[in-house]
Design an enzyme around this catalytic site. Structure first.
Site, mmCIF file in Angstrom:
data_model
loop_
_atom_site.group_PDB
_atom_site.id
_atom_site.type_symbol
_atom_site.label_atom_id
_atom_site.label_comp_id
_atom_site.label_asym_id
_atom_site.label_seq_id
_atom_site.Cartn_x
_atom_site.Cartn_y
_atom_site.Cartn_z
ATOM 1 N N GLU A 1 6.357 -1.613 9.694
ATOM 2 C CA GLU A 1 5.673 -1.721 8.410
ATOM 3 C C GLU A 1 5.624 -0.343 7.749
ATOM 4 O O GLU A 1 4.683 0.426 7.993
ATOM 5 C CB GLU A 1 4.250 -2.225 8.630
ATOM 6 C CG GLU A 1 4.176 -3.601 9.234
ATOM 7 C CD GLU A 1 2.914 -4.328 8.797
ATOM 8 O OE1 GLU A 1 3.043 -5.374 8.180
ATOM 9 O OE2 GLU A 1 1.825 -3.806 9.044
ATOM 10 N N HIS B 1 -2.087 -0.939 12.924
ATOM 11 C CA HIS B 1 -1.806 -1.223 11.507
ATOM 12 C C HIS B 1 -1.993 0.050 10.677
ATOM 13 O O HIS B 1 -2.919 0.832 10.924
ATOM 14 C CB HIS B 1 -2.738 -2.337 11.009
ATOM 15 C CG HIS B 1 -2.319 -2.864 9.671
ATOM 16 N ND1 HIS B 1 -2.616 -2.211 8.501
ATOM 17 C CD2 HIS B 1 -1.580 -3.948 9.320
ATOM 18 C CE1 HIS B 1 -2.096 -2.888 7.480
ATOM 19 N NE2 HIS B 1 -1.463 -3.943 7.960
HETATM 20 C C1 PEP Z 1 0.125 -5.971 6.086
HETATM 21 O O1 PEP Z 1 -1.078 -5.930 5.862
HETATM 22 O O2 PEP Z 1 0.531 -5.940 7.260
HETATM 23 C C2 PEP Z 1 1.063 -6.094 4.962
HETATM 24 C C3 PEP Z 1 2.332 -6.101 5.221
HETATM 25 O O3 PEP Z 1 0.518 -6.170 3.715
HETATM 26 P P1 PEP Z 1 1.300 -6.480 2.326
HETATM 27 O O4 PEP Z 1 2.154 -7.696 2.555
HETATM 28 O O5 PEP Z 1 0.228 -6.703 1.319
HETATM 29 O O6 PEP Z 1 2.156 -5.287 2.023
#
Ligand code: PEP
Length: 250
Positions: free
Chosen positions: A161, A92
């Site tokens: 992400e 992450h």
């Molecule tokens: C995450 O923690 O994986 C995430 C996508 O957070 P957020 O939705 O707050 O951007």
């Protein structure tokens, strides 16, 4: 494939509120007969053994790659086993960029949890300065996050992400997501989630992007009613892709 919906609690929700949240989601899945895979990643202090619908999984946000030992502040598989946890987030961006995990650390963790047979949700994504350099640099950066990672592992789910979209309220555009997901899917045929400021109102558009198999959501999933709306939208995507209104009662 049914769309996957995952909630990352990060450092929110207590043990008590996690239990209420998990039980609420579990009853909702049962009542609506929703069979999409749903994941919840609570804080480690809130992990517990829950009797849940088969498609609702509680996972760990983190774990140290040991069974147990002298690693102050960490938890190992001894502690996860206690609650029959066998799903974990690895890579992450908050662990990479705030907690300082290097690719080397991540590979050690990945290999350990892979050897233990865990379902791994492996996160990767580029920071803004890399995105601003263009698609070639972005892909190059992402590929480095695959260094040392066995992408053929059966129990693997990927999560794209972008760092600049996480917790900022600024999601990637559907064009950005489409481009990266297409490139990644060409390389790795695994379920591929998008994460980064997904909200109830943006969920359907994101889930409609080709090669998006689901979402990993932080902030916007912390209110259980919103998370249930997300699950509902995802469950309808398989059957009926007509626009669902944001303010719908799910
Ligand atoms: C995450 O923690 O994986 C995430 C996508 O957070 P957020 O939705 O707050 O951007």
């Amino acid at each position: 494939m049914k769309k996957i919906v995952a909630s990352n609690f990060k450092a929110t929700h207590t043990r008590k509120s996690t239990k209420e949240f998990v039980e609420d989601v579990d009853s909702y899945l049962k009542e609506k007969e929703i069979t999409n895979d749903v994941f919840i990643f609570p804080a480690s202090t809130a992990l517990d053994t829950f009797k849940l619908q088969e498609n609702l999984t509680i996972g760990a946000q983190n774990g140290y790659p040991v069974k147990s030992g002298s690693f102050t502040g960490e938890i190992g598989t001894l502690h996860l086993d206690e609650f029959e946890i066998n799903t974990i987030l690895i890579g992450h961006s908050e662990r990479r960029h705030i907690l300082g995990e290097s690719q080397k650390d991540i590979v050690i963790k990945y290999n350990y949890f892979k050897a233990m047979g865990y379902r791994i949700i492996y996160c990767f994504g580029e920071p803004l300065e890399v995105k601003n350099c263009g698609i070639t640099e972005t892909l190059g950066y992402i590929l480095e996050q695959f260094d040392g990672i066995d992408l053929s592992y059966d129990n693997l789910i990927l999560a794209y992400e972008p760092v600049w979209a996480i917790g900022t309220g600024k999601s990637a555009t559907t064009e950005d997501i489409a481009l990266i997901h297409k490139k990644i899917k060409k390389k790795v045929n695994k379920p591929l989630l998008y994460g980064g400021s997904v909200k109830v109102c943006t969920l359907q558009d994101i889930l409609e992007v080709p090669n998006v198999d689901g979402v990993l959501v932080g902030t916007a999933s912390w209110e259980v009613e919103d998370f249930k709306k997300m699950i509902y939208i995802a469950s309808k995507m398989d059957k009926d892709s007509k626009k669902l209104i944001c303010s719908m009662e799910g």
